[in-house]
Design an enzyme around this catalytic site. Structure first.
Site, PDB file in Angstrom:
ATOM      1  N   LYS A 198       0.903  -1.270   0.075  1.00  0.00           N
ATOM      2  CA  LYS A 198      -0.097   0.242  -0.027  1.00  0.00           C
ATOM      3  C   LYS A 198       1.004   1.042  -0.093  1.00  0.00           C
ATOM      4  CE  LYS A 198      -3.661   1.898   2.727  1.00  0.00           C
ATOM      5  NZ  LYS A 198      -4.428   2.134   3.856  1.00  0.00           N
ATOM      6  N   GLU A 204      10.690  -4.663   4.315  1.00  0.00           N
ATOM      7  CA  GLU A 204      10.704  -6.134   3.760  1.00  0.00           C
ATOM      8  C   GLU A 204      10.447  -6.373   2.287  1.00  0.00           C
ATOM      9  OE1 GLU A 204       8.933  -5.013   6.307  1.00  0.00           O
ATOM     10  OE2 GLU A 204       8.939  -6.386   8.017  1.00  0.00           O
ATOM     11  N   GLY A 255      -4.838  -1.887   5.072  1.00  0.00           N
ATOM     12  CA  GLY A 255      -4.207  -2.877   4.671  1.00  0.00           C
ATOM     13  C   GLY A 255      -4.697  -4.485   4.880  1.00  0.00           C
ATOM     14  N   ARG A 256      -5.162  -4.582   6.157  1.00  0.00           N
ATOM     15  CA  ARG A 256      -5.484  -5.930   6.358  1.00  0.00           C
ATOM     16  C   ARG A 256      -7.247  -6.190   5.752  1.00  0.00           C
ATOM     17  NH1 ARG A 256      -4.361  -2.632  10.588  1.00  0.00           N
ATOM     18  NH2 ARG A 256      -6.129  -1.949  11.996  1.00  0.00           N
ATOM     19  N   GLU A 341      -4.212  -6.990  15.115  1.00  0.00           N
ATOM     20  CA  GLU A 341      -3.983  -5.681  14.591  1.00  0.00           C
ATOM     21  C   GLU A 341      -4.974  -4.699  14.919  1.00  0.00           C
ATOM     22  OE1 GLU A 341      -2.258  -4.334  10.665  1.00  0.00           O
ATOM     23  OE2 GLU A 341      -0.436  -4.873  11.791  1.00  0.00           O
ATOM     24  N   HIS A 372      -3.660 -33.331  17.105  1.00  0.00           N
ATOM     25  CA  HIS A 372      -2.445 -34.354  17.380  1.00  0.00           C
ATOM     26  C   HIS A 372      -1.503 -33.290  17.944  1.00  0.00           C
ATOM     27  CE1 HIS A 372      -4.309 -37.896  15.457  1.00  0.00           C
ATOM     28  NE2 HIS A 372      -5.107 -36.914  14.540  1.00  0.00           N
ATOM     29  N   LYS A 508       9.720  -0.646  14.045  1.00  0.00           N
ATOM     30  CA  LYS A 508      10.202  -0.438  12.631  1.00  0.00           C
ATOM     31  C   LYS A 508      11.267   0.826  12.881  1.00  0.00           C
ATOM     32  CE  LYS A 508       5.972  -0.952  10.141  1.00  0.00           C
ATOM     33  NZ  LYS A 508       5.022  -0.437   9.168  1.00  0.00           N
TER      34      LYS A 508
HETATM   35  O1  LIG Z   1       0.905  -2.824   2.167  1.00  0.00           O
HETATM   36  P1  LIG Z   1       2.301  -2.116   3.151  1.00  0.00           P
HETATM   37  O2  LIG Z   1       2.338  -0.712   3.023  1.00  0.00           O
HETATM   38  O3  LIG Z   1       3.498  -2.799   2.585  1.00  0.00           O
HETATM   39  O4  LIG Z   1       2.342  -2.560   4.398  1.00  0.00           O
HETATM   40  C1  LIG Z   1       2.243  -3.873   5.088  1.00  0.00           C
HETATM   41  C2  LIG Z   1       1.607  -4.129   6.191  1.00  0.00           C
HETATM   42  O5  LIG Z   1       2.794  -3.546   7.167  1.00  0.00           O
HETATM   43  C3  LIG Z   1       2.390  -2.648   8.368  1.00  0.00           C
HETATM   44  O6  LIG Z   1       3.293  -2.554   9.220  1.00  0.00           O
HETATM   45  C4  LIG Z   1       1.343  -3.108   8.901  1.00  0.00           C
HETATM   46  O7  LIG Z   1       1.440  -3.505  10.185  1.00  0.00           O
HETATM   47  C5  LIG Z   1       0.239  -3.862   8.148  1.00  0.00           C
HETATM   48  O8  LIG Z   1      -1.132  -3.390   8.583  1.00  0.00           O
HETATM   49  C6  LIG Z   1       0.467  -3.655   6.651  1.00  0.00           C
HETATM   50  O9  LIG Z   1      -0.453  -4.612   5.949  1.00  0.00           O
END
Ligand SMILES: O=P(O)(O)OC[C@H]1O[C@H](O)[C@H](O)[C@@H](O)[C@@H]1O
Length: 540
Positions: A198, A204, A255-256, A341, A372, A508
């Site tokens: 987003k 990452e 995002g979620r 979250e 199990h 972060k």
């Molecule tokens: O889609 P992005 O901007 O790469 O974000 C990816 C993810 O990282 C963040 O740290 C949030 O905790 C998430 O809610 C999000 O979905």
């Protein structure tokens, strides 16, 4: 009208109800006393049937919980969400994932923009499927969190609908052990990378995207613009990366909650435009149920209210999710982000410290595997952990002949296991019952009484069972939307903002400060533990 549930006068009524009959509630007695309990406490929602009867509630509990919801103005809060009010107030944003699944021509907010974006994304997905972007055999989706978990979970769940000539890979972790083995199997000319972020700034994702691009060049790939596309609300950053084809979306898609947007591109590539539309339609059907069903028959509302009953009155700290379908094995991970979250917050909308517990720990594993592993604890451990079973009536193994018959038999075994677990959790086994059993030979020397105590089960352990007729794009869409709305319900009643995630920021920032020290080994000024660990990790 109050909004935070513990400030409502109904809260005290619930506390009294808990003390009078909630604490001592016994499911076995409840079923003995009421032959109609199953039908009274089951709900038919779009694509999802829910048996709530194995929960520690009765009509009076639900009546009070519904009174609480009404007193907290839940319907008005819901309507504000669906209307597009800026309910994510700490970021000044609306939260409109529901608008992404509204049909074309509806009066949902941003309908024209949403439809145009959807059409463009689906047209691209279909062009990949038809081979118009070259002979693509492998799609590597690079993203993390909300830009990974939804698409990865859905593609896995809809395996039976996947184009057979396309393999989908999901790379999320900054750990190169995620990307490296995927790249080893690829041919650059037949690979499409989808960079999903987003913000297009996530450490990452950008690191993996850059590594993938470097690999692409190293193995002789020539046309980055053709083999890399992006899904992002920061299309300028995607362009700076060298990507021409970027599908944008809006800040009002969290995002979620974004798998319904262009972030769903790998889903559309895997299962095609029609199936993607069916996923949206299933979610939309659940949206309508949430928007217009009376609260007493509104499944996301009822599930959310029972969550509050368990978390804030019974004090249960976690909920285990057990999908009895191998395709849903990533659902618990997906729900961890969605629920924890969203609702893992400690202050209310006005910033006041909350005097009540919020998000439970959500965890789980596909059945029967979990049985199990950790089901021992669910049955006999000292904590009561409500379990959510998900059963799928009809299997879709894609098998024929004798194998099909064998797998059909396995499906009956799967469903029998699912029913048996919720039955066992509820029924338990008394020490008297255990005493009458024949002791296993290995324990023959042990006192019979002692052994009976080891072999008894407390029972009265609550569970919910959700039933889908089949795992299809439509039913999966409805199931996911059900969970989204349930999270909204609990968050709204707790009086929190379910749509921000400030709690991920500190780590972060500290990571960015530590990163150069990982190269230099400089531990000066750090706390003793971090300094010690840094030295341990950086000294030759
Ligand atoms: O889609 P992005 O901007 O790469 O974000 C990816 C993810 O990282 C963040 O740290 C949030 O905790 C998430 O809610 C999000 O979905």
């Amino acid at each position: 009208m109050t909004t935070r549930c513990d400030l409502s006068p109904v809260w005290a009524e619930l506390q009294a109800h808990y003390a009078a009959s909630g604490r001592g509630f016994d499911l076995r007695d409840a079923f003995r006393a009421d032959a109609g309990r199953f039908s009274a406490l089951s709900v038919e929602a779009p694509e999802v049937f829910a048996d709530l009867s194995k929960n520690r509630v009765d009509a009076s509990t639900l009546a009070l919980l519904l009174k609480l919801a009404a007193d907290c103005g839940l319907e008005a809060r819901r309507d504000a969400l669906l209307r597009g009010d800026p309910v994510n107030h700490t970021e000044g944003r609306a939260v409109l994932h529901t608008a992404l699944r509204a049909p074309a021509g509806s009066d949902a907010p941003f309908n024209a923009e949403v439809q145009a974006s959807l059409e463009a994304m689906l047209a691209f997905a279909e062009s990949v499927r038809r081979g118009e972007r070259g002979a693509i055999t492998d799609v590597v989706h690079i993203g993390i969190g909300g830009s990974d978990l939804g698409p990865a979970m859905v593609v896995q769940a809809l395996e039976a609908f996947r184009a057979p000539n396309l393999r989908l890979h999901f790379v999320s972790n900054v750990d190169g052990h995620d990307l490296a083995p995927v790249l080893r199997e690829l041919n650059a000319q037949h690979t499409l990378f989808v960079i999903a972020s987003k913000t297009f700034t996530t450490q990452e994702t950008i690191a993996n995207a850059q590594a993938a691009k470097a690999w692409f060049h190293a193995v002789g790939g020539t046309d980055v613009a053709r083999h890399f596309v992006a899904t992002s609300s920061n299309t300028a950053a995607a362009a700076a990366f060298g990507i021409d084809t970027a599908f944008g979306f809006w800040d009002w898609v969290g995002g979620r909650y974004s798998l319904w947007s262009v972030i769903g591109l790998p889903i559309a590539i895997a299962v095609g435009a029609d199936n993607f539309r069916a996923l949206l339609a299933g979610a939309h059907a659940m949206d309508q149920h949430f928007a217009s069903s009376p609260l007493a028959g509104n499944l996301p509302v009822l599930l959310g209210l029972i969550d509050i009953w368990y978390r804030n009155f019974h004090g249960f700290t976690s909920r285990s999710v057990a999908p009895y379908h191998q395709g849903l094995r990533r659902l618990p991970a997906y729900l961890q982000q969605l629920e924890m979250e969203s609702n893992g917050k400690g202050v209310d909308l006005d910033g006041n410290a909350l005097p009540l517990a919020t998000s439970p720990v959500v965890w789980g594993e596909a059945g029967t595997n979990g049985q199990h592993a950790y089901f021992q604890m669910l049955h006999q451990g000292t904590d009561v952990i409500p379990v959510e079973f998900i059963a799928v009536k009809r299997a879709n193994h894609g098998a024929s002949g004798e194998l099909a018959a064998k797998l059909a038999d396995q499906h009956r075994k799967l469903l029998a296991n699912c029913l048996a677990q919720s039955q066992a959790l509820m029924q338990g086994k008394t020490a008297d019952e255990a005493r009458t059993e024949t002791a296993p030979t290995a324990s023959a020397t042990l006192d019979r009484e002692v052994l009976a105590r080891h072999r008894s089960f407390p029972g009265n352990r609550p569970s919910t069972t959700l039933v889908l007729d089949a795992l299809t794009p439509r039913s999966l869409g409805a199931l996911i939307a059900l969970y989204e709305h349930r999270v909204f319900v609990t968050g709204a009643l707790w009086g929190i903002n379910s749509f921000d995630q400030w709690g991920v920021e500190l780590g972060k920032a500290l990571c960015n400060q530590l990163l150069p020290r990982l190269e230099s080994g400089d531990a000066q000024g750090l706390d003793g533990s971090t300094a010690g660990l840094l030295r341990r990790l950086t000294t030759a």
